[in-house]
Design a protein around this motif. Structure first.
Motif, mmCIF file in Angstrom:
data_model
loop_
_atom_site.group_PDB
_atom_site.id
_atom_site.type_symbol
_atom_site.label_atom_id
_atom_site.label_comp_id
_atom_site.label_asym_id
_atom_site.label_seq_id
_atom_site.Cartn_x
_atom_site.Cartn_y
_atom_site.Cartn_z
ATOM 1 N N GLU A 43 96.221 73.229 83.497
ATOM 2 C CA GLU A 43 96.026 72.305 84.618
ATOM 3 C C GLU A 43 94.540 72.180 84.966
ATOM 4 O O GLU A 43 94.055 71.089 85.253
ATOM 5 N N THR A 44 93.828 73.271 84.923
ATOM 6 C CA THR A 44 92.393 73.253 85.223
ATOM 7 C C THR A 44 91.651 72.372 84.231
ATOM 8 O O THR A 44 90.785 71.585 84.623
ATOM 9 N N GLU A 45 91.983 72.496 82.966
ATOM 10 C CA GLU A 45 91.328 71.684 81.946
ATOM 11 C C GLU A 45 91.683 70.202 82.106
ATOM 12 O O GLU A 45 90.831 69.334 81.933
ATOM 13 N N CYS A 46 92.912 69.926 82.477
ATOM 14 C CA CYS A 46 93.323 68.541 82.719
ATOM 15 C C CYS A 46 92.587 67.968 83.920
ATOM 16 O O CYS A 46 92.178 66.802 83.905
ATOM 17 N N VAL A 90 80.047 66.099 79.524
ATOM 18 C CA VAL A 90 80.223 67.560 79.459
ATOM 19 C C VAL A 90 81.545 67.947 80.099
ATOM 20 O O VAL A 90 82.306 68.747 79.560
ATOM 21 N N VAL A 91 81.840 67.350 81.237
ATOM 22 C CA VAL A 91 83.085 67.648 81.946
ATOM 23 C C VAL A 91 84.289 67.220 81.102
ATOM 24 O O VAL A 91 85.328 67.868 81.102
ATOM 25 N N MET A 92 84.137 66.135 80.358
ATOM 26 C CA MET A 92 85.243 65.614 79.535
ATOM 27 C C MET A 92 85.445 66.451 78.266
ATOM 28 O O MET A 92 86.566 66.665 77.839
ATOM 29 N N GLN A 93 84.371 66.912 77.656
ATOM 30 C CA GLN A 93 84.463 67.558 76.347
ATOM 31 C C GLN A 93 84.771 69.049 76.397
ATOM 32 O O GLN A 93 85.378 69.571 75.467
ATOM 33 N N LEU A 94 84.371 69.729 77.430
ATOM 34 C CA LEU A 94 84.622 71.178 77.494
ATOM 35 C C LEU A 94 86.093 71.542 77.341
ATOM 36 O O LEU A 94 86.418 72.457 76.583
#
Length: 116
Positions: A43-46, A90-94
């Motif tokens: 969920e955090t990554e989403c 960066v926020v999208m790729q991590l």
């Protein structure tokens, strides 16, 4: 697609261009989250992926109202675009770096894999 099915209906409801743009990016983020969720991201990554899409209208607002990029020399405008693109990507790729190696799709029933 998003212009016709998110932006235009929001404008017809009387929402501002900025609000309609936000809704459009939000809807786009939801559609981009679906494969990430199926791939097994947390969920955090989403949420991190969704932040990328929600951040875009704010970057556009900064670009057009505060920085007035269209009045800048070309090299400064390009520098802003590179900075804004790097910052938000960066926020999208991590999260994509942590996609599990196993076939997590096999763990989900078929009805979760098909958009109804």
């Amino acid at each position: 697609i998003y212009f016709n099915y998110a932006y235009k209906p929001a404008r017809r409801l009387g929402l501002s261009r900025s609000s309609s743009g936000f809704i459009t990016f939000f809807v786009s983020g939801l559609f981009h989250l679906y494969p990430a969720w199926i791939a097994g991201l947390s969920e955090t990554e989403c949420v991190m992926i969704m932040v990328y899409f929600v951040l875009q209208p704010f970057l556009i607002a900064v670009e057009s109202t505060i920085l007035k990029v269209h009045d800048m020399p070309a090299w400064q405008a390009r520098l802003w675009v590179l900075f804004a693109t790097f910052l938000s990507s960066v926020v999208m790729q991590l999260p994509s770096l942590s996609v599990p190696r196993s076939n997590t799709c096999a763990e989900y029933p078929l009805e979760y894999l098909i958009l109804l």
